[in-house]
Design a protein around this motif. Structure first.
Motif, PDB file in Angstrom:
ATOM      1  N   VAL A 199      78.397  34.605  34.137  1.00 57.61           N
ATOM      2  CA  VAL A 199      78.170  35.579  33.064  1.00 57.61           C
ATOM      3  C   VAL A 199      78.414  34.863  31.743  1.00 57.61           C
ATOM      4  CG1 VAL A 199      78.958  37.739  32.039  1.00 57.61           C
ATOM      5  CG2 VAL A 199      78.807  37.523  34.528  1.00 57.61           C
ATOM      6  N   CYS A 200      77.331  34.512  31.049  1.00 52.21           N
ATOM      7  CA  CYS A 200      77.447  33.766  29.787  1.00 52.21           C
ATOM      8  C   CYS A 200      77.141  34.705  28.626  1.00 52.21           C
ATOM      9  CB  CYS A 200      76.468  32.605  29.773  1.00 52.21           C
ATOM     10  SG  CYS A 200      76.685  31.518  31.180  1.00 52.21           S
ATOM     11  N   GLU A 201      78.027  34.728  27.646  1.00 47.67           N
ATOM     12  CA  GLU A 201      77.832  35.634  26.502  1.00 47.67           C
ATOM     13  C   GLU A 201      77.649  34.837  25.226  1.00 47.67           C
ATOM     14  OE1 GLU A 201      81.132  38.690  27.751  1.00 47.67           O
ATOM     15  OE2 GLU A 201      79.995  39.493  26.033  1.00 47.67           O
ATOM     16  N   HIS A 202      76.803  35.346  24.341  1.00 47.16           N
ATOM     17  CA  HIS A 202      76.607  34.692  23.048  1.00 47.16           C
ATOM     18  C   HIS A 202      76.286  35.781  22.030  1.00 47.16           C
ATOM     19  CE1 HIS A 202      75.613  31.654  20.148  1.00 47.16           C
ATOM     20  NE2 HIS A 202      74.400  32.179  19.972  1.00 47.16           N
TER      21      HIS A 202
ATOM     22  N   GLY B 201      77.482  38.675  21.568  1.00 47.06           N
ATOM     23  CA  GLY B 201      77.373  40.013  22.162  1.00 47.06           C
ATOM     24  C   GLY B 201      76.203  40.191  23.104  1.00 47.06           C
ATOM     25  N   LYS B 202      75.458  39.101  23.355  1.00 52.06           N
ATOM     26  CA  LYS B 202      74.315  39.192  24.272  1.00 52.06           C
ATOM     27  C   LYS B 202      74.638  38.443  25.557  1.00 52.06           C
ATOM     28  CE  LYS B 202      70.782  39.341  20.679  1.00 52.06           C
ATOM     29  NZ  LYS B 202      69.578  38.727  20.175  1.00 52.06           N
ATOM     30  N   LEU B 203      73.931  38.821  26.638  1.00 49.16           N
ATOM     31  CA  LEU B 203      74.153  38.177  27.940  1.00 49.16           C
ATOM     32  C   LEU B 203      73.018  37.212  28.262  1.00 49.16           C
ATOM     33  CD1 LEU B 203      75.331  41.228  30.090  1.00 49.16           C
ATOM     34  CD2 LEU B 203      76.722  39.248  29.445  1.00 49.16           C
TER      35      LEU B 203
ATOM     36  N   LYS C  20      83.134  34.060  34.397  1.00 49.13           N
ATOM     37  CA  LYS C  20      82.759  33.779  33.004  1.00 49.13           C
ATOM     38  C   LYS C  20      83.142  32.316  32.791  1.00 49.13           C
ATOM     39  CE  LYS C  20      83.398  35.383  28.386  1.00 49.13           C
ATOM     40  NZ  LYS C  20      83.826  36.349  27.479  1.00 49.13           N
TER      41      LYS C  20
ATOM     42  N   TYR D 164      68.889  35.151  25.826  1.00 54.76           N
ATOM     43  CA  TYR D 164      70.036  36.070  25.752  1.00 54.76           C
ATOM     44  C   TYR D 164      69.518  37.454  25.355  1.00 54.76           C
ATOM     45  CZ  TYR D 164      73.391  32.338  26.373  1.00 54.76           C
ATOM     46  OH  TYR D 164      74.124  31.323  26.920  1.00 54.76           O
TER      47      TYR D 164
ATOM     48  N   THR E 240      70.446  41.827  24.611  1.00 53.32           N
ATOM     49  CA  THR E 240      71.397  42.918  24.399  1.00 53.32           C
ATOM     50  C   THR E 240      71.317  43.850  25.624  1.00 53.32           C
ATOM     51  OG1 THR E 240      69.739  44.338  23.389  1.00 53.32           O
ATOM     52  CG2 THR E 240      70.991  42.894  21.896  1.00 53.32           C
ATOM     53  N   CYS E 241      72.296  44.765  25.727  1.00 51.77           N
ATOM     54  CA  CYS E 241      72.270  45.706  26.869  1.00 51.77           C
ATOM     55  C   CYS E 241      70.990  46.520  26.866  1.00 51.77           C
ATOM     56  CB  CYS E 241      73.476  46.641  26.806  1.00 51.77           C
ATOM     57  SG  CYS E 241      74.984  45.740  27.131  1.00 51.77           S
TER      58      CYS E 241
END
Ligand code: SF4
Length: 313
Positions: free
Chosen positions: A224-227, A229-231, A277, A287, A289-290
């Motif tokens: 699970v990589c976040e940048h 606030g995006k996945l 993570k 990447y 957003t939800c």
């Protein structure tokens, strides 16, 4: 009464006439139902997938004009995504109009001989037999065939076909396989083939059961990589889930924070996925957003990871 007449008669009285793909002669709708039903039960197709798919894609032309991602999105949850990819490919190849001959149909991606015959028999009433899994079981039992052999089964399917009523005959054979000649405890007393069925004294021997291989459990790791606030998601390339979006998976335990575990059962194996993570940067191009993720076609296992992440928040 001859067996062919008995099958025909039985269908008039007991067939599942109300199935929506039996109330149309639109080859595309029949083709769609055949493809959806290949690996999925009637109930699931009927309740969750057939109508929404047709609402979004009312014609094969509309499938041809849509991006593959949109087709996959409507297939989401139905599994065996190669079916959706082949449907899209076929729609483009034949420019939105299915050919009429079984030979030409059988040459299209994802349409085998039985599906080609089903489309021709159901849409155009052509005298062609079909040979899906249920029909194979009925034929094996009726003719007491212990080892399944495609060539022999096709010969028997032709032999039994009621050429005057190919539509009703094929629908009846499918219904008999699904309702009466079930894998376990077939209802021979109610079956129209019963009076000449060679296998009814020991139906479980036809075909001889094959020992099932033990279902293997594969262990993998999801990242699970976040940048901002995006996945980070990748579009899968492997055959099973080709074209669907999901979290990157690796075979080695990554260094990172353990977030939880999800399990998923595929047709041939179980997947145990530990979700991490990672501490180190992982090269991921896309990447989302939800909100953007909601519009993507995701596999069930990736939805389970999203659920896990939501539970963590
Ligand atoms: S008589 Fe029994 S075994 Fe034979 S086809 Fe019918 S349900 Fe199957």
């Amino acid at each position: 009464m001859k067996v062919k007449e008995a099958i025909f008669q039985w269908y008039q009285e007991n067939g599942r006439h109300d199935l929506p793909w039996r109330q149309t002669s639109d080859a595309y709708k029949i083709y769609l139902s055949e493809i959806m039903l290949q690996q999925t039960q009637v109930k699931t197709v009927l309740e969750r997938f057939y109508f929404p798919f047709l609402e979004r894609f009312p014609t094969l032309q509309s499938v041809a004009e849509a991006p593959l991602d949109d087709v996959l999105k409507m297939w989401e949850g139905l599994g065996y995504y190669t079916r959706a990819k082949n449907l899209h490919h076929t729609a483009i190849t034949c420019k939105g109009i299915l050919p009429r001959s079984p030979e030409e149909l059988g040459g299209l991606k994802g349409i085998g001989k039985s599906t080609a015959h089903a489309i021709c028999a159901f849409a155009y009433h052509e005298p062609l037999p079909i040979l899906d899994a249920n029909v194979k079981r009925v034929l094996c039992r009726y003719f007491a065939i212990s080892v399944k052999n495609e060539k022999v089964l096709w010969e028997r399917a032709w032999e039994l076909l009621h050429v005057k009523h190919p539509y009703a005959h094929n629908q009846a054979m499918m219904d008999i396989g699904a309702i009466l000649c079930t894998p376990k405890n077939p209802h021979c007393n109610a079956c129209p083939l019963s009076f000449t069925c060679k296998g009814k004294s020991a139906p479980e021997n036809y075909p001889k059961p094959i020992k099932k291989a033990k279902v293997l459990t594969k262990k993998r790791f999801a990242l699970v990589c976040e940048h901002e606030g995006k996945l980070g998601l990748i579009q899968r390339q492997e055959k099973l889930l080709h074209g669907l979006w999901g979290f990157m998976q690796v075979d080695e335990v990554p260094e990172g924070i353990f977030l939880g575990k999800v399990m998923h059962t595929y047709s041939h194996f179980k997947l145990e996925l530990e979700v991490f993570k990672p501490f180190l940067h992982v090269k991921i191009k896309n990447y989302f957003t939800c909100k953007e993720i909601e519009k993507l076609a995701l596999s069930t296992v990736d939805k389970k990871i999203l659920k896990l992440l939501n539970l963590k928040k």
